[in-house]
Design a protein around this motif. Structure first.
Motif, PDB file in Angstrom:
ATOM      1  N   GLU A  90      -0.153 -39.869   4.017  1.00  0.00           N
ATOM      2  CA  GLU A  90      -0.651 -40.185   2.900  1.00  0.00           C
ATOM      3  C   GLU A  90      -2.017 -41.165   3.074  1.00  0.00           C
ATOM      4  O   GLU A  90      -1.583 -42.038   4.009  1.00  0.00           O
ATOM      5  N   VAL A  91      -3.039 -41.165   2.530  1.00  0.00           N
ATOM      6  CA  VAL A  91      -4.084 -42.054   2.888  1.00  0.00           C
ATOM      7  C   VAL A  91      -4.750 -42.480   1.409  1.00  0.00           C
ATOM      8  O   VAL A  91      -4.904 -41.755   0.546  1.00  0.00           O
ATOM      9  N   LYS A  92      -4.611 -43.794   1.239  1.00  0.00           N
ATOM     10  CA  LYS A  92      -5.418 -44.269   0.031  1.00  0.00           C
ATOM     11  C   LYS A  92      -6.229 -45.291   0.396  1.00  0.00           C
ATOM     12  O   LYS A  92      -5.774 -46.502   1.018  1.00  0.00           O
ATOM     13  N   ARG A  93      -7.597 -45.269   0.351  1.00  0.00           N
ATOM     14  CA  ARG A  93      -8.535 -46.446   0.661  1.00  0.00           C
ATOM     15  C   ARG A  93      -8.586 -46.700   2.052  1.00  0.00           C
ATOM     16  O   ARG A  93      -8.749 -48.011   2.144  1.00  0.00           O
ATOM     17  N   GLY A  94      -8.183 -45.909   2.920  1.00  0.00           N
ATOM     18  CA  GLY A  94      -8.336 -46.013   4.135  1.00  0.00           C
ATOM     19  C   GLY A  94      -6.900 -46.578   4.759  1.00  0.00           C
ATOM     20  O   GLY A  94      -6.940 -46.542   5.937  1.00  0.00           O
ATOM     21  N   VAL A  95      -5.735 -46.818   4.068  1.00  0.00           N
ATOM     22  CA  VAL A  95      -4.721 -47.016   4.546  1.00  0.00           C
ATOM     23  C   VAL A  95      -3.742 -45.783   4.505  1.00  0.00           C
ATOM     24  O   VAL A  95      -3.399 -45.123   3.489  1.00  0.00           O
ATOM     25  N   VAL A  96      -3.045 -45.695   5.767  1.00  0.00           N
ATOM     26  CA  VAL A  96      -2.470 -44.483   6.021  1.00  0.00           C
ATOM     27  C   VAL A  96      -0.972 -45.084   6.021  1.00  0.00           C
ATOM     28  O   VAL A  96      -0.491 -46.039   6.472  1.00  0.00           O
ATOM     29  N   SER A  97      -0.222 -44.040   5.310  1.00  0.00           N
ATOM     30  CA  SER A  97       1.224 -44.110   5.212  1.00  0.00           C
ATOM     31  C   SER A  97       1.901 -43.054   5.767  1.00  0.00           C
ATOM     32  O   SER A  97       1.586 -41.718   5.487  1.00  0.00           O
ATOM     33  N   LEU A  98       2.758 -43.385   6.804  1.00  0.00           N
ATOM     34  CA  LEU A  98       3.373 -42.330   7.435  1.00  0.00           C
ATOM     35  C   LEU A  98       4.888 -42.283   6.945  1.00  0.00           C
ATOM     36  O   LEU A  98       5.357 -43.155   7.002  1.00  0.00           O
ATOM     37  N   HIS A  99       5.364 -41.104   6.552  1.00  0.00           N
ATOM     38  CA  HIS A  99       6.708 -40.843   5.970  1.00  0.00           C
ATOM     39  C   HIS A  99       7.198 -39.688   6.807  1.00  0.00           C
ATOM     40  O   HIS A  99       6.711 -38.667   7.318  1.00  0.00           O
ATOM     41  N   GLY A 100       8.466 -39.793   7.014  1.00  0.00           N
ATOM     42  CA  GLY A 100       9.482 -38.917   7.750  1.00  0.00           C
ATOM     43  C   GLY A 100      10.417 -39.236   8.696  1.00  0.00           C
ATOM     44  O   GLY A 100      10.695 -40.524   8.617  1.00  0.00           O
ATOM     45  N   ARG A 101      11.051 -38.396   9.335  1.00  0.00           N
ATOM     46  CA  ARG A 101      11.860 -38.613  10.305  1.00  0.00           C
ATOM     47  C   ARG A 101      11.507 -38.592  11.680  1.00  0.00           C
ATOM     48  O   ARG A 101      11.043 -37.529  11.822  1.00  0.00           O
ATOM     49  N   VAL A 102      11.933 -39.539  12.698  1.00  0.00           N
ATOM     50  CA  VAL A 102      11.564 -39.415  14.091  1.00  0.00           C
ATOM     51  C   VAL A 102      12.796 -39.673  14.835  1.00  0.00           C
ATOM     52  O   VAL A 102      13.885 -40.420  14.268  1.00  0.00           O
ATOM     53  N   SER A 104      13.224 -41.047  17.976  1.00  0.00           N
ATOM     54  CA  SER A 104      13.375 -42.124  18.744  1.00  0.00           C
ATOM     55  C   SER A 104      12.542 -43.320  18.261  1.00  0.00           C
ATOM     56  O   SER A 104      11.326 -42.974  17.579  1.00  0.00           O
ATOM     57  N   GLN A 105      12.579 -44.544  18.823  1.00  0.00           N
ATOM     58  CA  GLN A 105      11.762 -45.680  18.435  1.00  0.00           C
ATOM     59  C   GLN A 105      10.323 -45.513  19.205  1.00  0.00           C
ATOM     60  O   GLN A 105       9.204 -45.783  18.850  1.00  0.00           O
ATOM     61  N   GLY A 106      10.390 -44.397  20.361  1.00  0.00           N
ATOM     62  CA  GLY A 106       9.166 -44.623  21.127  1.00  0.00           C
ATOM     63  C   GLY A 106       8.298 -43.452  20.466  1.00  0.00           C
ATOM     64  O   GLY A 106       6.893 -43.521  20.290  1.00  0.00           O
ATOM     65  N   MET A 107       8.928 -42.437  19.792  1.00  0.00           N
ATOM     66  CA  MET A 107       8.225 -41.640  18.957  1.00  0.00           C
ATOM     67  C   MET A 107       7.408 -42.505  17.750  1.00  0.00           C
ATOM     68  O   MET A 107       6.398 -42.086  17.287  1.00  0.00           O
ATOM     69  N   ARG A 108       8.259 -42.964  17.062  1.00  0.00           N
ATOM     70  CA  ARG A 108       7.946 -44.075  15.971  1.00  0.00           C
ATOM     71  C   ARG A 108       6.745 -44.787  16.466  1.00  0.00           C
ATOM     72  O   ARG A 108       5.381 -44.480  15.761  1.00  0.00           O
ATOM     73  N   GLU A 109       6.646 -45.477  17.581  1.00  0.00           N
ATOM     74  CA  GLU A 109       5.641 -46.227  17.957  1.00  0.00           C
ATOM     75  C   GLU A 109       4.191 -45.375  18.273  1.00  0.00           C
ATOM     76  O   GLU A 109       3.141 -45.750  18.146  1.00  0.00           O
ATOM     77  N   ARG A 110       4.542 -44.317  19.049  1.00  0.00           N
ATOM     78  CA  ARG A 110       3.423 -43.426  19.290  1.00  0.00           C
ATOM     79  C   ARG A 110       2.699 -42.976  17.994  1.00  0.00           C
ATOM     80  O   ARG A 110       1.486 -42.751  18.170  1.00  0.00           O
ATOM     81  N   ALA A 111       3.305 -42.475  17.105  1.00  0.00           N
ATOM     82  CA  ALA A 111       2.681 -41.892  15.551  1.00  0.00           C
ATOM     83  C   ALA A 111       2.021 -42.950  15.266  1.00  0.00           C
ATOM     84  O   ALA A 111       0.902 -42.716  14.438  1.00  0.00           O
ATOM     85  N   VAL A 130      14.094 -43.660  11.928  1.00  0.00           N
ATOM     86  CA  VAL A 130      14.560 -43.259  13.047  1.00  0.00           C
ATOM     87  C   VAL A 130      16.022 -42.699  13.005  1.00  0.00           C
ATOM     88  O   VAL A 130      16.879 -43.364  12.436  1.00  0.00           O
ATOM     89  N   VAL A 131      16.275 -41.347  13.365  1.00  0.00           N
ATOM     90  CA  VAL A 131      17.555 -40.777  13.103  1.00  0.00           C
ATOM     91  C   VAL A 131      17.953 -40.201  14.446  1.00  0.00           C
ATOM     92  O   VAL A 131      17.227 -39.863  15.312  1.00  0.00           O
ATOM     93  N   ALA A 132      19.173 -39.897  14.653  1.00  0.00           N
ATOM     94  CA  ALA A 132      19.693 -39.426  15.740  1.00  0.00           C
ATOM     95  C   ALA A 132      19.288 -37.967  15.883  1.00  0.00           C
ATOM     96  O   ALA A 132      19.554 -37.189  14.832  1.00  0.00           O
TER      97      ALA A 132
END
Length: 133
Positions: A90-102, A104-111, A130-132
């Motif tokens: 989601e994007v509002k006025r240039g601010v991106v919000s990422l929602h969902g499940r990943v 691993s922590q590495g996947m979160r950081e990469r996203a 982050v979920v198993a």
């Protein structure tokens, strides 16, 4: 005699106008598509990058946000280390919000890194979980 000629001339025009419509209406129809395109382009260009305070967004802001959202989502899906199909952007006025499940922590950081690297992004809000696997 002159009156009859004028009457026949006007009645002939009136009949042709009824069949084809007024001449100005035909011109307006021909110009209408071009004018509509020109006005749409003008509205999109005029509003671009014109961020302002308030609750409503300009046409340019909506266009910019849509473009950013598309770029972020495309980059997330293209990355082999991030499952971009499962993430919502989601994007509002240039601010991106990422929602969902990943998974691993590495996947979160990469996203978050991918979202922050897109031109026009002011900041990134991390709403990932982050979920198993």
């Amino acid at each position: 005699m002159k009156i009859e000629r004028l009457h026949s001339a006007f009645s002939g025009r009136a009949q042709s106008t009824q069949r084809q419509g007024p001449a100005w209406l035909g011109n307006l129809r021909r110009m209408g598509r071009g004018m509509a395109c020109a006005l749409l382009c003008l509205a999109l260009v005029a509003g671009c990058q014109s961020y302002r305070d308030g609750k409503s967004r300009t046409v340019g802001e909506l266009t910019d946000d849509s473009a950013i959202q598309l770029k972020v989502k495309t980059q997330l899906m293209a990355d082999k280390n991030v499952n971009g199909f499962r993430l919502n952007v989601e994007v509002k006025r240039g601010v991106v919000s990422l929602h969902g499940r990943v998974t691993s922590q590495g996947m979160r950081e990469r996203a978050l890194e991918i979202a922050g690297s897109i031109k026009g992004v002011a900041s990134v809000e991390d709403r990932l979980e982050v979920v198993a696997p």
